[in-house]
Design a protein around this motif. Structure first.
Motif, PDB file in Angstrom:
ATOM      1  N   LEU A 213      91.534  38.934  79.548  1.00 27.53           N
ATOM      2  CA  LEU A 213      90.446  38.961  79.633  1.00 27.53           C
ATOM      3  C   LEU A 213      90.331  38.112  80.821  1.00 27.53           C
ATOM      4  N   TRP A 214      90.555  37.108  81.085  1.00 24.09           N
ATOM      5  CA  TRP A 214      90.429  36.025  82.194  1.00 24.09           C
ATOM      6  C   TRP A 214      91.012  37.072  83.813  1.00 24.09           C
ATOM      7  N   SER A 215      92.771  37.227  83.336  1.00 25.35           N
ATOM      8  CA  SER A 215      93.399  37.136  84.488  1.00 25.35           C
ATOM      9  C   SER A 215      92.258  39.560  84.861  1.00 25.35           C
ATOM     10  N   ILE A 216      91.518  39.508  83.920  1.00 27.32           N
ATOM     11  CA  ILE A 216      90.873  41.231  84.291  1.00 27.32           C
ATOM     12  C   ILE A 216      89.950  41.441  84.739  1.00 27.32           C
ATOM     13  N   ALA A 217      88.961  40.166  84.300  1.00 22.75           N
ATOM     14  CA  ALA A 217      87.712  40.419  84.810  1.00 22.75           C
ATOM     15  C   ALA A 217      87.524  39.871  85.598  1.00 22.75           C
ATOM     16  N   VAL A 218      88.964  38.695  87.008  1.00 21.58           N
ATOM     17  CA  VAL A 218      88.789  38.580  88.406  1.00 21.58           C
ATOM     18  C   VAL A 218      89.449  39.476  89.283  1.00 21.58           C
ATOM     19  N   ASP A 225      82.142  37.088  79.941  1.00 19.77           N
ATOM     20  CA  ASP A 225      81.365  38.115  78.776  1.00 19.77           C
ATOM     21  C   ASP A 225      80.078  39.357  78.725  1.00 19.77           C
ATOM     22  N   GLN A 226      81.071  39.695  80.503  1.00 25.49           N
ATOM     23  CA  GLN A 226      80.583  41.062  80.874  1.00 25.49           C
ATOM     24  C   GLN A 226      81.081  41.956  80.530  1.00 25.49           C
ATOM     25  N   GLY A 232      82.068  45.072  72.959  1.00 23.28           N
ATOM     26  CA  GLY A 232      81.193  44.656  71.449  1.00 23.28           C
ATOM     27  C   GLY A 232      82.478  43.556  71.403  1.00 23.28           C
ATOM     28  N   LEU A 233      82.581  42.937  71.673  1.00 22.59           N
ATOM     29  CA  LEU A 233      84.062  41.475  71.617  1.00 22.59           C
ATOM     30  C   LEU A 233      83.340  40.332  71.555  1.00 22.59           C
ATOM     31  N   SER A 234      83.443  39.968  70.838  1.00 19.56           N
ATOM     32  CA  SER A 234      83.018  38.964  69.902  1.00 19.56           C
ATOM     33  C   SER A 234      83.814  36.941  70.487  1.00 19.56           C
ATOM     34  N   LYS A 235      85.082  37.509  70.175  1.00 17.82           N
ATOM     35  CA  LYS A 235      85.607  36.341  70.860  1.00 17.82           C
ATOM     36  C   LYS A 235      86.504  36.768  72.400  1.00 17.82           C
ATOM     37  N   ASP A 236      87.485  36.055  73.099  1.00 19.54           N
ATOM     38  CA  ASP A 236      88.234  36.691  73.812  1.00 19.54           C
ATOM     39  C   ASP A 236      90.125  37.257  73.964  1.00 19.54           C
ATOM     40  N   THR A 237      89.451  37.872  72.612  1.00 17.63           N
ATOM     41  CA  THR A 237      91.550  37.884  72.069  1.00 17.63           C
ATOM     42  C   THR A 237      91.469  39.640  72.555  1.00 17.63           C
ATOM     43  N   ILE A 238      92.310  40.071  72.971  1.00 22.31           N
ATOM     44  CA  ILE A 238      92.510  41.490  73.699  1.00 22.31           C
ATOM     45  C   ILE A 238      93.949  41.462  73.127  1.00 22.31           C
TER      46      ILE A 238
END
Length: 333
Positions: A213-218, A225-226, A232-238
């Motif tokens: 999620l971090w690399s995708i957000a960057v 968080d966006q 609808g994710l409650s955790k950082d798991t993808i």
């Protein structure tokens, strides 16, 4: 006595003549950085990150690399994550001996500043944005390493955090190793390729292997968080193949609806106009027996009278003028 005075004066002169070294305050140690991060996590109810020797070594090598290659000419944010030979944090961690298993990653923060910048400003100012704060406060963090390199007026900070997605910060399978494995492992890096909006303006990213999620957000210039809120994710798991909504579809602007005003069923009748008779002069003349003028004479007779009067007046003027021209005869004396 004179020799002693001479030696003292010579010592003072040499002291003044020698160049003065620039004195800088000591930079925080890597363990000070980790202590500050764990203090931040404790304030958020998160468990402390465990110090790992392999991560400490890889983080220190990166801070040394930045210091020797850039100095006070600080690199851009993405260049600061690239080490010797084009390596990234996970590459360096694996090369230093960290056992990076499936579902794990190494995320990194870096910062550069002068040696008078307090560590508090690095943690709560330089790393205050969602991406860097996510590295320090991830709930799936299981180990940490830090590196600090101080040069001629500058300091580089590196923070490497190992995460195991879905673990909630608990390491399983023998814990985190700090020894170099006998077989070298090359970590596979999956760069994030930004997707283009579809016809509706919706941006959907399909997660590739080893993406976070971090690399995708960057890559998309959004916050973690966006992305979590949009999906609808409650955790950082993808997981690989998962479709993440990065941008919702455009909301069409409703076109204004024309409102027709109904015409009244009946029209107000206009009262009928009554024609007024037009009286002409000829008709009036007939009714009055012809137009009359002075002395009850009609116009033709009146004209003849006026002509006659003018003729008589003209004749009288001629006669009077002739009588005045005659002179009386002179008498003989």
């Amino acid at each position: 006595m004179k020799k002693i005075r001479f030696l003292l004066l010579l010592a003072v002169f040499c002291t003044l003549a020698l160049p003065k070294a620039r004195v800088y305050s000591a930079a925080p140690s890597p363990y000070d950085v980790i202590a500050a991060v764990n203090e931040l996590r404790a304030g958020m109810g998160l468990s402390a990150l465990e110090i790992d020797g392999s991560l400490m070594a890889s983080a220190q090598s990166q801070s040394d690399y930045l210091g020797s290659n850039y100095g006070t000419n600080f690199p851009s944010w993405d260049q600061g994550h690239i080490g010797a030979g084009g390596t990234y944090a996970r590459d360096r961690a694996v090369a230093a001996g960290f056992p990076l298993a499936a579902g794990m990653n190494v995320v990194e923060n870096w910062a550069g500043g002068n040696n008078s910048t307090p560590l508090y400003d690095i943690i709560y100012d330089s790393w205050s944005d969602p991406a860097h704060m996510g590295t320090m406060t991830t709930a799936d963090g299981i180990a940490v390493g830090a590196g600090v390199t101080e040069g001629d007026g500058y300091v580089y900070y590196i923070l490497d955090v190992a995460v195991k997605y879905g673990s909630g910060g608990t390491s399983t399978g023998g814990g985190v190793a700090s020894t170099i494995p006998t077989t070298a492992v090359t970590a596979q890096i999956a760069p994030v390729q930004v997707a283009t909006p579809n016809a509706e303006g919706k941006v959907i990213h399909v997660v590739k292997s080893l993406q976070t999620l971090w690399s995708i957000a960057v890559a998309y210039d959004v916050t973690i968080d966006q992305i979590k809120a949009a999906n609808g994710l409650s955790k950082d798991t993808i997981f690989t193949g998962q479709e993440l909504v990065i941008q919702a579809a455009y909301t069409p602007t409703p076109s204004p609806t024309a409102t027709l005003t109904p015409r009244p069923p009946t029209r107000t009748p206009i009262p009928q106009q009554t024609a007024q008779p037009v009286v002409t002069l000829q008709e009036e003349s007939k009714e009055n027996g012809g137009a009359k003028s002075i002395l009850n004479l009609d116009r033709k007779t009146m004209g003849l009278v006026l002509i006659l009067i003018c003729g008589i007046g003209l004749a009288l003027m001629i006669i009077g003028s002739a009588g005045k021209d005659k002179k009386p005869p002179k008498e003989d004396l």
